[in-house]
Design a protein around this motif. Structure first.
Motif, PDB file in Angstrom:
ATOM      1  N   MET A   1       0.816  -1.199   0.000  1.00  0.00           N
ATOM      2  CA  MET A   1       0.000   0.000   0.000  1.00  0.00           C
ATOM      3  C   MET A   1       0.855   1.256   0.000  1.00  0.00           C
ATOM      4  SD  MET A   1      -2.941   1.235   2.676  1.00  0.00           S
ATOM      5  CE  MET A   1      -1.792   1.579   4.002  1.00  0.00           C
ATOM      6  N   THR A   2       1.964   1.238   0.700  1.00  0.00           N
ATOM      7  CA  THR A   2       2.791   2.440   0.822  1.00  0.00           C
ATOM      8  C   THR A   2       3.290   2.914  -0.529  1.00  0.00           C
ATOM      9  OG1 THR A   2       3.495   1.774   3.029  1.00  0.00           O
ATOM     10  CG2 THR A   2       4.844   3.398   1.888  1.00  0.00           C
ATOM     11  N   LEU A   3       3.792   2.000  -1.380  1.00  0.00           N
ATOM     12  CA  LEU A   3       4.347   2.403  -2.661  1.00  0.00           C
ATOM     13  C   LEU A   3       3.283   3.022  -3.563  1.00  0.00           C
ATOM     14  CD1 LEU A   3       6.719  -0.597  -3.446  1.00  0.00           C
ATOM     15  CD2 LEU A   3       7.338   1.678  -2.626  1.00  0.00           C
ATOM     16  N   VAL A   4       2.109   2.412  -3.616  1.00  0.00           N
ATOM     17  CA  VAL A   4       1.047   2.910  -4.489  1.00  0.00           C
ATOM     18  C   VAL A   4       0.543   4.253  -4.011  1.00  0.00           C
ATOM     19  CG1 VAL A   4      -1.269   2.471  -5.369  1.00  0.00           C
ATOM     20  CG2 VAL A   4       0.358   0.589  -5.171  1.00  0.00           C
ATOM     21  N   THR A   5       0.228   4.366  -2.723  1.00  0.00           N
ATOM     22  CA  THR A   5      -0.367   5.592  -2.213  1.00  0.00           C
ATOM     23  C   THR A   5       0.662   6.709  -2.106  1.00  0.00           C
ATOM     24  OG1 THR A   5      -0.147   4.544  -0.034  1.00  0.00           O
ATOM     25  CG2 THR A   5      -2.320   4.592  -1.014  1.00  0.00           C
ATOM     26  N   ASP A   6       1.918   6.397  -1.861  1.00  0.00           N
ATOM     27  CA  ASP A   6       2.946   7.435  -1.884  1.00  0.00           C
ATOM     28  C   ASP A   6       3.067   8.027  -3.281  1.00  0.00           C
ATOM     29  OD1 ASP A   6       3.672   7.563   0.712  1.00  0.00           O
ATOM     30  OD2 ASP A   6       5.368   6.206   0.556  1.00  0.00           O
ATOM     31  N   HIS A   7       2.952   7.192  -4.312  1.00  0.00           N
ATOM     32  CA  HIS A   7       3.001   7.661  -5.686  1.00  0.00           C
ATOM     33  C   HIS A   7       1.832   8.605  -5.968  1.00  0.00           C
ATOM     34  CE1 HIS A   7       3.761   7.588  -9.985  1.00  0.00           C
ATOM     35  NE2 HIS A   7       2.506   7.219 -10.209  1.00  0.00           N
ATOM     36  N   LEU A   8       0.638   8.235  -5.483  1.00  0.00           N
ATOM     37  CA  LEU A   8      -0.528   9.096  -5.665  1.00  0.00           C
ATOM     38  C   LEU A   8      -0.365  10.389  -4.881  1.00  0.00           C
ATOM     39  CD1 LEU A   8      -3.390   6.472  -5.353  1.00  0.00           C
ATOM     40  CD2 LEU A   8      -2.620   7.607  -7.437  1.00  0.00           C
ATOM     41  N   ASP A   9       0.243  10.305  -3.713  1.00  0.00           N
ATOM     42  CA  ASP A   9       0.465  11.478  -2.877  1.00  0.00           C
ATOM     43  C   ASP A   9       1.249  12.539  -3.631  1.00  0.00           C
ATOM     44  OD1 ASP A   9       0.710  13.189  -0.790  1.00  0.00           O
ATOM     45  OD2 ASP A   9       2.167  12.002   0.316  1.00  0.00           O
ATOM     46  N   ARG A  10       2.224  12.135  -4.418  1.00  0.00           N
ATOM     47  CA  ARG A  10       3.084  13.086  -5.124  1.00  0.00           C
ATOM     48  C   ARG A  10       2.424  13.666  -6.363  1.00  0.00           C
ATOM     49  NH1 ARG A  10       6.895   8.999  -4.004  1.00  0.00           N
ATOM     50  NH2 ARG A  10       6.671   8.192  -6.108  1.00  0.00           N
ATOM     51  N   ARG A  11       1.570  12.894  -7.031  1.00  0.00           N
ATOM     52  CA  ARG A  11       1.156  13.293  -8.370  1.00  0.00           C
ATOM     53  C   ARG A  11      -0.302  13.716  -8.493  1.00  0.00           C
ATOM     54  NH1 ARG A  11       3.083   9.624 -13.137  1.00  0.00           N
ATOM     55  NH2 ARG A  11       2.187  11.446 -14.127  1.00  0.00           N
ATOM     56  N   SER A  12      -1.194  13.309  -7.571  1.00  0.00           N
ATOM     57  CA  SER A  12      -2.612  13.510  -7.832  1.00  0.00           C
ATOM     58  C   SER A  12      -3.312  14.374  -6.798  1.00  0.00           C
ATOM     59  CB  SER A  12      -3.310  12.148  -7.918  1.00  0.00           C
ATOM     60  OG  SER A  12      -3.148  11.449  -6.709  1.00  0.00           O
ATOM     61  N   MET A  13      -2.580  15.181  -6.026  1.00  0.00           N
ATOM     62  CA  MET A  13      -3.199  16.034  -5.025  1.00  0.00           C
ATOM     63  C   MET A  13      -2.709  17.469  -5.158  1.00  0.00           C
ATOM     64  SD  MET A  13      -3.169  13.467  -1.782  1.00  0.00           S
ATOM     65  CE  MET A  13      -1.589  12.786  -2.224  1.00  0.00           C
ATOM     66  N   ARG A  14      -3.515  18.385  -4.663  1.00  0.00           N
ATOM     67  CA  ARG A  14      -3.158  19.787  -4.698  1.00  0.00           C
ATOM     68  C   ARG A  14      -2.116  20.082  -3.621  1.00  0.00           C
ATOM     69  NH1 ARG A  14      -9.471  21.683  -4.633  1.00  0.00           N
ATOM     70  NH2 ARG A  14     -10.039  21.033  -6.738  1.00  0.00           N
ATOM     71  N   LYS A  15      -1.784  21.361  -3.462  1.00  0.00           N
ATOM     72  CA  LYS A  15      -0.777  21.755  -2.483  1.00  0.00           C
ATOM     73  C   LYS A  15      -1.200  21.385  -1.066  1.00  0.00           C
ATOM     74  CE  LYS A  15      -2.734  26.390  -1.948  1.00  0.00           C
ATOM     75  NZ  LYS A  15      -2.480  27.832  -2.052  1.00  0.00           N
ATOM     76  N   ASN A  16      -0.217  21.273  -0.170  1.00  0.00           N
ATOM     77  CA  ASN A  16      -0.492  20.945   1.213  1.00  0.00           C
ATOM     78  C   ASN A  16      -1.027  22.154   1.971  1.00  0.00           C
ATOM     79  OD1 ASN A  16       0.454  18.443   0.636  1.00  0.00           O
ATOM     80  ND2 ASN A  16       2.292  18.572   1.891  1.00  0.00           N
ATOM     81  N   LEU A  17      -1.837  21.851   2.990  1.00  0.00           N
ATOM     82  CA  LEU A  17      -2.400  22.869   3.870  1.00  0.00           C
ATOM     83  C   LEU A  17      -2.259  22.395   5.304  1.00  0.00           C
ATOM     84  CD1 LEU A  17      -5.748  23.526   1.938  1.00  0.00           C
ATOM     85  CD2 LEU A  17      -3.758  25.038   1.962  1.00  0.00           C
ATOM     86  N   SER A  18      -2.285  23.321   6.258  1.00  0.00           N
ATOM     87  CA  SER A  18      -2.264  22.915   7.658  1.00  0.00           C
ATOM     88  C   SER A  18      -3.597  22.244   7.986  1.00  0.00           C
ATOM     89  CB  SER A  18      -2.043  24.125   8.574  1.00  0.00           C
ATOM     90  OG  SER A  18      -3.130  25.019   8.480  1.00  0.00           O
ATOM     91  N   LEU A  19      -3.555  21.254   8.855  1.00  0.00           N
ATOM     92  CA  LEU A  19      -4.758  20.490   9.177  1.00  0.00           C
ATOM     93  C   LEU A  19      -5.866  21.382   9.741  1.00  0.00           C
ATOM     94  CD1 LEU A  19      -5.993  17.676   9.217  1.00  0.00           C
ATOM     95  CD2 LEU A  19      -5.025  17.348  11.504  1.00  0.00           C
ATOM     96  N   ASP A  20      -5.489  22.374  10.572  1.00  0.00           N
ATOM     97  CA  ASP A  20      -6.520  23.218  11.167  1.00  0.00           C
ATOM     98  C   ASP A  20      -7.146  24.203  10.173  1.00  0.00           C
ATOM     99  OD1 ASP A  20      -4.451  25.005  10.892  1.00  0.00           O
ATOM    100  OD2 ASP A  20      -4.376  25.593  13.001  1.00  0.00           O
TER     101      ASP A  20
END
Length: 209
Positions: A1-20
């Motif tokens: 799971m880590t390899l697949v979802t880490d790949h998606l983390d880099r390529r298919s999401m917008r910029k990071n935001l603070s959780l709050d």
């Protein structure tokens, strides 16, 4: 799971935001173990399953303000791993459920089941756990401070990436489950072979009664 979802983390999401900035982050409440009428999510109930399991301990009701809501993301604040799971109200037949003090409640400003699942899967990634480890305090009883969690940078999922991320996460968990089952069966077969070999050796030529 880590390899697949880490790949998606880099390529298919917008910029990071603070959780709050995308959610309300709070800790749970003190558990009244002598009471009844409600359930409490403890540290051990978080992280193993995608959804909070129905078999929780019964405790006293802490009030409507502390009651968990659909799509709340829960993350353990104590221990060497800060596991995460999602709360679904319909699994508890209307009974009130709240989180204990060692569990953080993350309530998205725009509640969405798929987004909540995606973020929970992301928290459980080994890469995310390594980032959280930097903020844990304590030499033996590790604890993740709530202020650090509130400022923690998380991905901003699009609806499409959340769906893809969750599908990959579920598939990854199924693979891990299958691998554990195969490993357990292999161990059983090995032990049986060793038992038979030992029995044959004990009853072989040259044995004296």
């Amino acid at each position: 799971m880590t390899l697949v979802t880490d790949h998606l983390d880099r390529r298919s999401m917008r910029k990071n935001l603070s959780l709050d900035s995308i959610s309300r982050v709070s800790s749970g409440v003190a558990v009244d173990r002598s009471g009844g009428g409600a359930f409490a999510v403890m540290v051990g109930d978080v992280g193993t399953n995608v959804l909070i399991p129905a078999g929780l301990g019964e405790v006293g009701f802490a009030g409507e303000d502390a009651r968990l809501k659909d799509f709340d993301i829960l993350i353990s604040l104590r221990g060497k791993r800060n596991g995460s799971s999602v709360f679904k109200d319909d699994r508890f037949e209307g009974r009130p459920v709240h989180a204990s003090l060692d569990v953080a409640v993350i309530r998205l400003h725009q509640p969405d089941h798929m987004a909540a699942l995606a973020l929970s899967f992301w928290f459980n990634l080994e890469s995310t756990q390594r980032l959280l480890a930097v903020h844990r305090v304590g030499s033996h009883a590790f604890r993740l401070p709530l202020p650090a969690l509130r400022k923690f940078q998380v991905p901003q999922f699009t609806p499409q990436s959340a769906d893809l991320f969750v599908r990959a996460g579920v598939a990854g968990r199924q693979v891990l489950k299958l691998e554990r089952e195969i490993s357990a069966r292999r161990e059983i077969v090995f032990e049986e072979m060793m038992t038979q070999a030992a029995a044959q050796f004990a009853g072989g030529p040259g044995r004296e009664d």
